[in-house]
Design an enzyme around this catalytic site. Structure first.
Site, PDB file in Angstrom:
ATOM      1  N   ARG A  78      40.261   8.193 -88.541  1.00  0.00           N
ATOM      2  CA  ARG A  78      39.697   9.311 -87.359  1.00  0.00           C
ATOM      3  C   ARG A  78      39.251   8.474 -86.350  1.00  0.00           C
ATOM      4  O   ARG A  78      39.134   8.550 -85.215  1.00  0.00           O
ATOM      5  CB  ARG A  78      39.127  10.454 -87.880  1.00  0.00           C
ATOM      6  N   LYS A  91      35.384  21.976 -89.925  1.00  0.00           N
ATOM      7  CA  LYS A  91      34.096  21.820 -89.481  1.00  0.00           C
ATOM      8  C   LYS A  91      33.788  22.436 -88.185  1.00  0.00           C
ATOM      9  O   LYS A  91      33.140  22.068 -87.143  1.00  0.00           O
ATOM     10  CB  LYS A  91      33.716  20.098 -89.295  1.00  0.00           C
ATOM     11  N   HIS A 127      38.113   8.672 -93.207  1.00  0.00           N
ATOM     12  CA  HIS A 127      37.445   9.096 -91.870  1.00  0.00           C
ATOM     13  C   HIS A 127      37.621   7.758 -90.992  1.00  0.00           C
ATOM     14  O   HIS A 127      37.589   8.089 -89.573  1.00  0.00           O
ATOM     15  CB  HIS A 127      36.006   9.551 -92.137  1.00  0.00           C
ATOM     16  N   HIS A 183      36.426  18.149 -81.021  1.00  0.00           N
ATOM     17  CA  HIS A 183      35.261  18.070 -81.048  1.00  0.00           C
ATOM     18  C   HIS A 183      34.617  19.234 -80.054  1.00  0.00           C
ATOM     19  O   HIS A 183      35.222  19.330 -79.000  1.00  0.00           O
ATOM     20  CB  HIS A 183      34.637  16.736 -80.619  1.00  0.00           C
ATOM     21  N   TYR A 221      32.962   6.990 -78.582  1.00  0.00           N
ATOM     22  CA  TYR A 221      34.033   6.169 -78.535  1.00  0.00           C
ATOM     23  C   TYR A 221      34.376   5.509 -77.147  1.00  0.00           C
ATOM     24  O   TYR A 221      34.458   4.354 -77.008  1.00  0.00           O
ATOM     25  CB  TYR A 221      35.413   6.936 -78.853  1.00  0.00           C
ATOM     26  N   ARG A 269      41.087  14.631 -90.706  1.00  0.00           N
ATOM     27  CA  ARG A 269      40.130  14.518 -91.507  1.00  0.00           C
ATOM     28  C   ARG A 269      40.864  14.606 -92.803  1.00  0.00           C
ATOM     29  O   ARG A 269      42.020  15.277 -93.069  1.00  0.00           O
ATOM     30  CB  ARG A 269      39.206  15.526 -91.304  1.00  0.00           C
TER      31      ARG A 269
END
Length: 168
Positions: free
Chosen positions: A122, A54, A119, A145, A154, A29
């Site tokens: 990413r 995050k 982003h 994640h 994805y 990010r």
């Protein structure tokens, strides 16, 4: 887009090309890029410790030839004055706004006609890994994640997902 960053010129073209390569290859990010420090990188071992923001899961990624060469060259140019990998003209940490500008300018130089933001690099990482047949759990760990639902998007769109279901 990395060569587009170099073509865009400027005093920091090598930094900008490295920033784009690192963002794409490691799914970073903008805020993770600007927080990147030299103590997270082991140039001898060829590893990058990725501290995810995050509430993401940290991981260690391998660094390959082009990244290692670019990192070493940037480190020589930058010197030891700062702990940050990506610095502004004044030597401080870059801002998210500058990262957005760098990516947008590189996209423009590459002839991309729609607005591009960091982003997207990413997301491109996730789609690339899924289309290359990487395991969904491995992609989840690579991108940091916590929830696999953020990774599944994805793999849902991977073009060859059903290719080998039937052999005849």
């Amino acid at each position: 887009m990395m060569t587009a960053a170099r073509r865009a010129g400027g005093r920091l073209a090598d930094r900008d090309a490295l920033l784009i390569m690192m963002a794409y290859r490691h799914g970073l990010r903008a805020s993770e890029l600007i927080a990147s420090r030299w103590d997270q990188i082991d140039l001898k071992a060829g590893t990058l410790h990725v501290a995810r923001l995050k509430n993401g899961s940290p991981s260690t990624h391998p660094l390959r030839g082009p990244e290692l060469r670019a990192l070493r060259a940037w480190k020589r140019e930058q010197g030891d004055a700062t702990p940050y990998v990506f610095t502004s003209l004044r030597g401080g940490s870059m801002t998210r706004r500058t990262v957005h500008h760098v990516v947008a300018q590189a996209a423009k130089a590459a002839g991309i006609e729609f607005p591009v933001h960091p982003h997207m690099l990413r997301h491109a990482t996730g789609f690339y890994l899924a289309n290359a047949g990487q395991d969904t759990r491995a992609i989840q760990l690579y991108l940091g994640h916590k929830n696999i639902q953020h990774t599944v998007r994805y793999t849902e769109l991977a073009a060859g997902r059903f290719k080998d279901f039937w052999k005849d």
